[in-house]
Design a protein around this motif. Structure first.
Motif, PDB file in Angstrom:
ATOM      1  N   SER A   1       0.708  -1.041   0.011  1.00  0.00           N
ATOM      2  CA  SER A   1       0.058   0.074   0.123  1.00  0.00           C
ATOM      3  C   SER A   1       0.967   1.277  -0.160  1.00  0.00           C
ATOM      4  O   SER A   1       0.471   2.312  -0.458  1.00  0.00           O
ATOM      5  N   ASP A   2       1.944   1.162   0.503  1.00  0.00           N
ATOM      6  CA  ASP A   2       3.050   2.405   0.359  1.00  0.00           C
ATOM      7  C   ASP A   2       3.019   2.652  -1.108  1.00  0.00           C
ATOM      8  O   ASP A   2       3.524   4.007  -1.422  1.00  0.00           O
ATOM      9  N   ARG A   3       3.235   1.742  -1.895  1.00  0.00           N
ATOM     10  CA  ARG A   3       3.390   2.134  -3.454  1.00  0.00           C
ATOM     11  C   ARG A   3       2.248   2.334  -4.026  1.00  0.00           C
ATOM     12  O   ARG A   3       2.074   3.267  -4.907  1.00  0.00           O
ATOM     13  N   PHE A   4       0.898   1.519  -3.795  1.00  0.00           N
ATOM     14  CA  PHE A   4      -0.088   1.656  -4.787  1.00  0.00           C
ATOM     15  C   PHE A   4      -1.297   2.135  -3.874  1.00  0.00           C
ATOM     16  O   PHE A   4      -2.338   2.278  -4.433  1.00  0.00           O
ATOM     17  N   GLY A   5      -1.211   2.581  -2.663  1.00  0.00           N
ATOM     18  CA  GLY A   5      -2.273   3.196  -1.853  1.00  0.00           C
ATOM     19  C   GLY A   5      -3.086   2.336  -1.351  1.00  0.00           C
ATOM     20  O   GLY A   5      -3.095   0.952  -1.461  1.00  0.00           O
ATOM     21  N   ALA A   6      -3.987   2.484  -0.544  1.00  0.00           N
ATOM     22  CA  ALA A   6      -4.879   1.702   0.639  1.00  0.00           C
ATOM     23  C   ALA A   6      -6.028   1.324  -0.001  1.00  0.00           C
ATOM     24  O   ALA A   6      -6.502  -0.008   0.473  1.00  0.00           O
ATOM     25  N   ARG A   7      -6.563   1.973  -0.801  1.00  0.00           N
ATOM     26  CA  ARG A   7      -7.955   1.465  -1.332  1.00  0.00           C
ATOM     27  C   ARG A   7      -8.588   0.189  -1.478  1.00  0.00           C
ATOM     28  O   ARG A   7      -9.200  -0.177  -1.102  1.00  0.00           O
ATOM     29  N   TRP A   8      -7.714  -0.273  -2.838  1.00  0.00           N
ATOM     30  CA  TRP A   8      -8.088  -1.439  -3.169  1.00  0.00           C
ATOM     31  C   TRP A   8      -7.611  -2.813  -2.395  1.00  0.00           C
ATOM     32  O   TRP A   8      -8.462  -3.851  -2.168  1.00  0.00           O
ATOM     33  N   PHE A   9      -6.636  -2.493  -1.765  1.00  0.00           N
ATOM     34  CA  PHE A   9      -6.015  -3.503  -0.415  1.00  0.00           C
ATOM     35  C   PHE A   9      -7.103  -3.644   0.354  1.00  0.00           C
ATOM     36  O   PHE A   9      -7.739  -4.568   0.998  1.00  0.00           O
ATOM     37  N   ALA A  10      -7.654  -2.425   1.264  1.00  0.00           N
ATOM     38  CA  ALA A  10      -8.744  -2.592   2.466  1.00  0.00           C
ATOM     39  C   ALA A  10      -9.763  -2.901   1.930  1.00  0.00           C
ATOM     40  O   ALA A  10     -10.585  -3.794   2.717  1.00  0.00           O
ATOM     41  N   THR A  11     -10.429  -2.379   0.575  1.00  0.00           N
ATOM     42  CA  THR A  11     -11.718  -2.880   0.264  1.00  0.00           C
ATOM     43  C   THR A  11     -11.629  -4.301  -0.152  1.00  0.00           C
ATOM     44  O   THR A  11     -12.754  -4.968   0.115  1.00  0.00           O
ATOM     45  N   GLY A  12     -10.608  -4.991  -0.860  1.00  0.00           N
ATOM     46  CA  GLY A  12     -10.765  -6.357  -1.029  1.00  0.00           C
ATOM     47  C   GLY A  12     -10.464  -6.998   0.200  1.00  0.00           C
ATOM     48  O   GLY A  12     -11.033  -8.236   0.235  1.00  0.00           O
ATOM     49  N   GLY A  13      -9.981  -6.758   1.340  1.00  0.00           N
ATOM     50  CA  GLY A  13      -9.967  -7.194   2.407  1.00  0.00           C
ATOM     51  C   GLY A  13     -11.040  -7.426   3.122  1.00  0.00           C
ATOM     52  O   GLY A  13     -11.542  -8.634   3.654  1.00  0.00           O
ATOM     53  N   MET A  14     -12.099  -6.424   2.974  1.00  0.00           N
ATOM     54  CA  MET A  14     -13.324  -6.482   3.803  1.00  0.00           C
ATOM     55  C   MET A  14     -14.344  -7.340   3.000  1.00  0.00           C
ATOM     56  O   MET A  14     -15.153  -8.361   3.544  1.00  0.00           O
ATOM     57  N   LEU A  15     -13.855  -7.371   1.607  1.00  0.00           N
ATOM     58  CA  LEU A  15     -14.820  -8.264   0.859  1.00  0.00           C
ATOM     59  C   LEU A  15     -14.612  -9.824   1.172  1.00  0.00           C
ATOM     60  O   LEU A  15     -15.205 -10.742   1.295  1.00  0.00           O
ATOM     61  N   GLY A  16     -13.147  -9.899   1.257  1.00  0.00           N
ATOM     62  CA  GLY A  16     -12.613 -11.410   1.584  1.00  0.00           C
ATOM     63  C   GLY A  16     -13.111 -11.763   3.145  1.00  0.00           C
ATOM     64  O   GLY A  16     -13.650 -12.978   3.263  1.00  0.00           O
ATOM     65  N   ALA A  17     -13.363 -10.898   3.829  1.00  0.00           N
ATOM     66  CA  ALA A  17     -13.679 -11.309   5.338  1.00  0.00           C
ATOM     67  C   ALA A  17     -15.329 -11.550   5.332  1.00  0.00           C
ATOM     68  O   ALA A  17     -15.627 -12.307   5.836  1.00  0.00           O
ATOM     69  N   ALA A  18     -16.000 -11.019   4.500  1.00  0.00           N
ATOM     70  CA  ALA A  18     -17.370 -11.191   4.182  1.00  0.00           C
ATOM     71  C   ALA A  18     -17.607 -12.631   3.903  1.00  0.00           C
ATOM     72  O   ALA A  18     -18.565 -13.314   4.125  1.00  0.00           O
TER      73      ALA A  18
END
Length: 611
Positions: free
Chosen positions: A352-369
């Motif tokens: 996320s330092d390189r590409f930003g947090a948006r897609w990692f954090a969003t994907g993480g919540m979808l994976g948790a669901a």
């Protein structure tokens, strides 16, 4: 004070800060859960039965008191760090935490007095933990440059989150030796961490003394305490109801808590030096990052309790484990969750330092669901490899969300507000965990109360228990049965009682207190409550994913500039989207010499790039 970007790369202080702060956060979080597993040994040690209805106060506050006080104090202590020095506040927290841990090991009293002594010093320990948690993220943000904060905060955050589950295993190992050992283990580590922090940590922020917002602190603390206390009463029975949410006391507490928080918001808009910087919510990345933090904690907070009850009350006894052994083995069988977090957290933080947090954090919540959906599909008597794989997926997903999200929130904050802003984010997380416990337990209780009494009555009578005794046990509050399973007691043996059991034949007595009767009895009612709890968690994760998606692109707060002799100057703080002097970008517009803008930046990374 130099900013992280102005400090040479060879400077090793950032690694000292990361290691010490991570140790502090691990201790603060670990003691929030180590007591859960050690509770039966603690109460046996002070000669008090926690499942007697009159003692439920001590049981609930032994569990929740630590979490409540950290939630209440974190924002205030983060603001004090901004005002008087984050390292100074952090060091004080290590000292308070260590002394409280020492006093917890020397409880010489028994009964309710002994329990009250432990609760008081657990609260003091929570005060020390609040000092640590309130300032840790700000210290790391001060120490690391923007292009490494995701990695640093990822390691720190994931060690903290996994500390909850490490505490379960550690408590299960230490409690059978001596209940005092669960507190004593923190003392030498705390002494080492305190001395290390005082000798090595440097104040790299610029403290700005200001008036303490006493009315804001008071109304905020009062509002949170009232709401959290209402949660503890809401999951207890009231009158003929399985829960207490219709109790006048709970309604009054909730109403007073909401009124106090409304007064707090009004005060913060008007006071000159507010504790809670409401204008920070104009920063899109901070607002949606904090909202997704809250929602993810709501989904995750009650999961630990549900999994423990599932393992300890049903699955482990069905597979031959004695009830007294289930707390330790429940922690061990949840290790895939910790492994998933430890694998995904630092990795996603680094990326996320390189590409930003948006897609990692969003994907993480979808994976948790998805992981919650898969858990809901499992049979109550599941095959463990499949259960472990789903837990690993949940750990990876939560780690994939937590690290980038924390780094994005901290990167969006002005340097002078990192303590208060980080504290606000942590307060939303801790408060959500208490709220989540109330929601998950309420859903489980509703699921149990619909069918468990009839099943319990029929099952006990079929094994020779007198009708009056069977009816009395069956109509005990479902929360008592949940707590019995949660604490590693044999529920039937504890709730029916030795006198009633002694009147039965050896075969019936053996069947009732064996490994099969209670798990078989509770499986169907538990499954109904489990589905409702997981459905709630799925909805919370999906909303958190939507909030995360709304945060905007990669963004670091750009500090105001100072102009001299009519020329512009590059910001002292972080540069959005990698703009640096010499790459063709122009400096920010100048302001009058010596002046500094006080407005908070509201643009996202894309908007700054377009500008």
């Amino acid at each position: 004070m130099p900013t992280p970007e102005q400090i040479p790369e060879k400077d090793n202080y950032k690694w000292i800060a990361l290691s010490n702060v991570t140790l502090g956060v691990l201790l603060a979080v670990l003691d929030g859960s180590i007591v859960l597993i050690a509770m039966p040994s603690i109460f046996r040690g002070i000669h008090l039965d926690p499942l007697v209805p009159a003692n439920s106060f001590y049981l609930l506050w032994m569990i929740l008191g630590f979490l409540v006080v950290t939630s209440v104090l974190i924002v205030s202590l983060g603001r004090l760090g901004d005002m008087y020095g984050r390292v100074k506040m952090y060091n004080l927290g290590f000292l308070v935490y260590t002394l409280a841990s020492l006093f917890l090991t020397i409880d010489w009293m028994t009964g309710r007095d002994g329990a009250l002594y432990l609760i008081v010093f657990r609260i003091v320990q929570g005060v020390g933990a609040a000092f640590l948690l309130a300032n840790s993220a700000a210290i790391l943000t001060d120490a690391f440059p923007a292009n490494q904060r995701g990695m640093a905060l990822g390691i720190n955050n994931i060690v903290g989150v996994s500390g909850v589950f490490i505490g379960l295993v550690l408590g299960g190992l230490l409690a059978p030796i001596d209940w005092r050992a669960v507190f004593l283990i923190s003392v030498p580590i705390g002494v080492f961490g305190t001395v290390w922090a005082y000798l090595k940590l440097e104040e790299r922020s610029t403290p700005k003394p200001a008036k303490v917002d006493w009315w804001g602190n008071l109304t905020f603390a009062l509002g949170l305490i009232l709401i959290m206390v209402s949660v503890t009463y809401g999951i207890r029975p009231y009158g003929g109801h399985a829960t207490g949410w219709t109790s006048p006391k709970v309604i009054a507490l909730l109403g007073a808590g909401v009124a106090s928080l409304a007064a707090f918001a009004l005060i913060e808009w008007r006071v000159a030096e507010p504790m809670f910087r409401l204008p920070l919510f104009r920063i899109r990345a901070f607002t949606f990052g904090t909202l997704s933090t809250f929602l993810s904690a709501v989904a995750r907070g009650g999961l630990m309790f549900i999994l423990i009850i599932w393992l300890q009350g049903i699955w482990l006894p069905q597979h031959g484990y004695d009830f007294t052994e289930t707390p330790l083995w429940a922690g061990i069988y949840m290790l895939p969750l910790i492994v998933g977090m430890l694998v995904a957290g630092p990795t996603s933080g680094y990326l996320s330092d390189r590409f930003g947090a948006r897609w990692f954090a969003t994907g993480g919540m979808l994976g948790a669901a998805l992981s919650f959906f898969l858990l809901a599909l499992l049979p109550i008597d599941f095959p463990y490899p499949l259960f472990a794989a789903i837990l690993f997926l949940n750990g990876v997903s939560m780690g994939m969300f937590a690290s980038p999200n924390r780094a994005a929130v901290m990167n969006s904050l002005p340097a002078t507000d990192r303590g208060a802003g980080g504290g606000m984010n942590q307060t939303f997380q801790n408060s959500a965990q208490v709220l989540s416990i109330g929601i998950f337990f309420t859903l489980m209780i509703f699921g149990l109360s619909s069918s468990l009494p009839a099943a319990m009555t029929a099952g006990l009578k079929a094994h020779g228990v007198a009708a009056a005794t069977a009816a009395a046990v069956a109509h005990l509050p479902p929360v008592s049965i949940l707590f019995a399973a949660f604490l590693g007691y044999n529920p039937i043996q504890h709730l029916v009682g030795a006198h009633a059991l002694s009147a039965l034949s050896a075969a019936n007595r053996e069947a009732l207190v064996g490994h099969s009767f209670f798990p078989h009895l509770i499986s169907a009612p538990f499954r109904a409550g489990l589905h409702e709890a997981f459905a709630f968690a799925i909805v919370a994760c999906l909303i958190a994913a939507g909030a995360s998606l709304m945060r905007g692109g990669k963004y670091q707060y750009v500090a105001p500039v100072t102009s001299e002799a009519g020329g512009g100057e590059w910001p002292e703080g972080n540069i959005a989207n990698g703009a640096t002097p010499g790459n063709g970008a122009k400096p920010r517009a100048a302001v009058a010499p010596g002046n500094r803008a006080s407005t908070i930046q509201t643009s996202t990374g894309e908007e700054q790039h377009a500008s």
